[in-house]
Design an enzyme around this catalytic site. Sequence first.
Site, PDB file in Angstrom:
ATOM      1  N   CYS B 167       0.806  -1.217   0.000  1.00 39.22           N
ATOM      2  CA  CYS B 167       0.000   0.000   0.000  1.00 39.22           C
ATOM      3  C   CYS B 167       0.844   1.274   0.000  1.00 39.22           C
ATOM      4  CB  CYS B 167      -0.941  -0.007   1.198  1.00 39.22           C
ATOM      5  SG  CYS B 167      -1.605  -1.621   1.542  1.00 39.22           S
ATOM      6  N   HIS B 303      -2.708   8.171   5.655  1.00 43.19           N
ATOM      7  CA  HIS B 303      -2.938   6.831   5.097  1.00 43.19           C
ATOM      8  C   HIS B 303      -4.361   6.423   5.483  1.00 43.19           C
ATOM      9  CE1 HIS B 303      -1.949   3.048   3.337  1.00 43.19           C
ATOM     10  NE2 HIS B 303      -2.063   2.370   4.452  1.00 43.19           N
ATOM     11  N   HIS B 336      -9.780   1.934  -0.275  1.00 43.92           N
ATOM     12  CA  HIS B 336      -8.336   1.707  -0.233  1.00 43.92           C
ATOM     13  C   HIS B 336      -7.905   1.088  -1.559  1.00 43.92           C
ATOM     14  CE1 HIS B 336      -4.372   0.771   0.801  1.00 43.92           C
ATOM     15  NE2 HIS B 336      -4.510   0.385   2.046  1.00 43.92           N
TER      16      HIS B 336
END
Lengths: 310, 407
Positions: B167, B303, B336
């Site tokens: 990620c 994030h 995400h």
Amino acid sequence: MSTIPTAKISGVGVACARGVGDATILLSSEQASFMAAEGAPRQLGTVPHFEPALFVTQKKSLKLMNRASTLGVAAARIAVTGVEGLSEAGLFMSVGMSGGELTTLTGMLSVSTTEDGGLDLRLMGEQGLSRINPLLSFHVLNNMPLCHTSIELGLHGPHAAFYTAGAPGGLRALSRAAQCIMRQEASVAIAGGADSPLDTINLALSSYEHPAEGAAMMVFSSEGDVEWLGLSEHTAQSETDALRTLTHETPLLQVRSTQTALFGETLAASAALWVARAVALLRVSPVGTLAAIFAHDEAGVSAALLRRCS
Amino acid sequence: VITGVGVCSPLGGSLSRFLQAILGRQCAAGPVRCFEASTFGAPFAAEMDLPELWVQEAAERTGLDVLALRLDRKLLFGVQALREALREAFGDEARPRLGMSIGMGLEVLFLPDVVALYDRQKRDIDTHRLPLASRANPLRLPLHIITAELAKEARATKACETFVSACAAGTQSLGEAALRVIFGGERCVVAGATDSMINPMGVGCFRLLGALSPRPSADACRPFHAHRDGTIIGEGAAFFVIEPLALAKARGAKILAEILGFGSSLDAYRVTSPSPDGAGARLAIRAALRQARGPSISYVNAHGTGTIQNDPVEIAAIHAELGRVAVSSTKSQIGHAMAAAGALEIAASLACFLEGQCPPTLHLSHIDLDCQADHVDTPREFVGEALLKNSFGFGGQNASIILGWPP
């Protein structure tokens, strides 16, 4: 006045079809021993007598680690023998395709397929998912060799996992580590590559005669006996042209990642293995202090240049 | 500096439409549509519609299999974003020699192919049915094939690097590209990321890890909320044209933002969870600040995954390094997007410079006591010098980047 530090290689660790150890195991020009692959006209290079538990200190991690991860950790641990102050060290690795075996899915498939051989996604969700090892993600994520190496060695510095299917990408990971030293992002950087392309999917995708697993890791810092002089990438296929931007001398030692009989086609690990071999040869060479490593792909040729400095 | 941006997202297919949707507080969460996911326990995602036109055009151009392009969606998202970025930066102008820096996620396992190998009688996979060295394979689009196709699309002749830092890959691809331009003397690097994990194995594996919200609701992903229960998977791509300031100025390019600093760090804690003291996150933020020579940061695009573990650790790290500062998470709007998350969220953050507004966190009706901060729950004016973007990858790879106004 401060000067730009040079990037030098000291420790080297290797795990490949020739064995597990420091760079000296790469000195011999003998072909590695390969095993015949079942049902395929080719031979596989596995690491002989490899015991991951000898290199992995956190035993709980073993079940989370795929083969490329354990090989990477082993090579890195050998490379850093005697090196202190690793906490802020950088880590740059070339890694390959996820190493999951299809057989891990048989449990899921046994309850998710229909009579006519199709997949029923409703069944997969209801009953199949719970039959997949929840740790599968850790076995297939491409960055795991780097993550496990950082954890095992306690490295917290700058990092990058370069995905590559061939040697040129591997040279960039090493080059990035050298830049990390020269730009003073960290005073130590560990770099190399790890790959184990012997699972069903990887084998089906490639046509290499000698696919092999392997890892090579090395320590970059301003101290060491072999200096990394640079990496040149050239869109044409001439090795001389690629080398010219780095030197006008002719390096007496030239190693090519196309000489696969030595330790097989290790894909993401190949560049690191060839650089490790060049380091080993330079250390004992009576003939020269310059070594060039050449890696070819469809885009052209990459050349890395090393010099023995002591 | 950044001179061109392309976006392919569930909230719109160009930077301007994307920013309009972001500042308009739109949310892309909805039921998973691209496969039958009703029993997967993670009913919502932030999904894109994949136009069949893109598939057919790409199949013709690349010779790749139509089914593969439909199942592994990231190549097509990447192509769209890449084209827009290059068009915005150069128009019809001659381009310099391009390098590329790409963030990507995991290869997609093509289950129809795997099922074809499964022998119901033997209850085993018969690998002899696998064609050797063929593109008809359960992993039809290995990442190097996607990289090669994207490089071809961009007509890149310099090095193409592919980062697989989970990620953190999107933010890392931009940061590493900026280093190539600043220190490596490259004239132009196209950087960005593309990913899609909205497929049975992607959703299934994340569900098994307990990372996905089980609620079929538009607010399934609600970062910093007291009752957050996981993230939702998003998808898409964003690419950025990065050039040295002097060259961009010399050719009269429109500069959208300046990359002031980049830092990366490793948790070296566990592959299964982030370090609970946020030490790794703090190291990355500090490294980025050091390289940027300490501009004052007035907004952080977090994030902010909406998982129980991540959010409080990140807020604590931000406060420890920056003090009280405006914070938001774009994942509340686009889910995400995994490897592409950083790139799409940097694109969203450009709203600060291009529209003068900080992007918001949606669904923040009840802030967790452990996540107290100056949350931007509705777009607000961006005042100050610079913004920080964090991305933390599964396995403990962290990346932070600092962007400033166009000089």
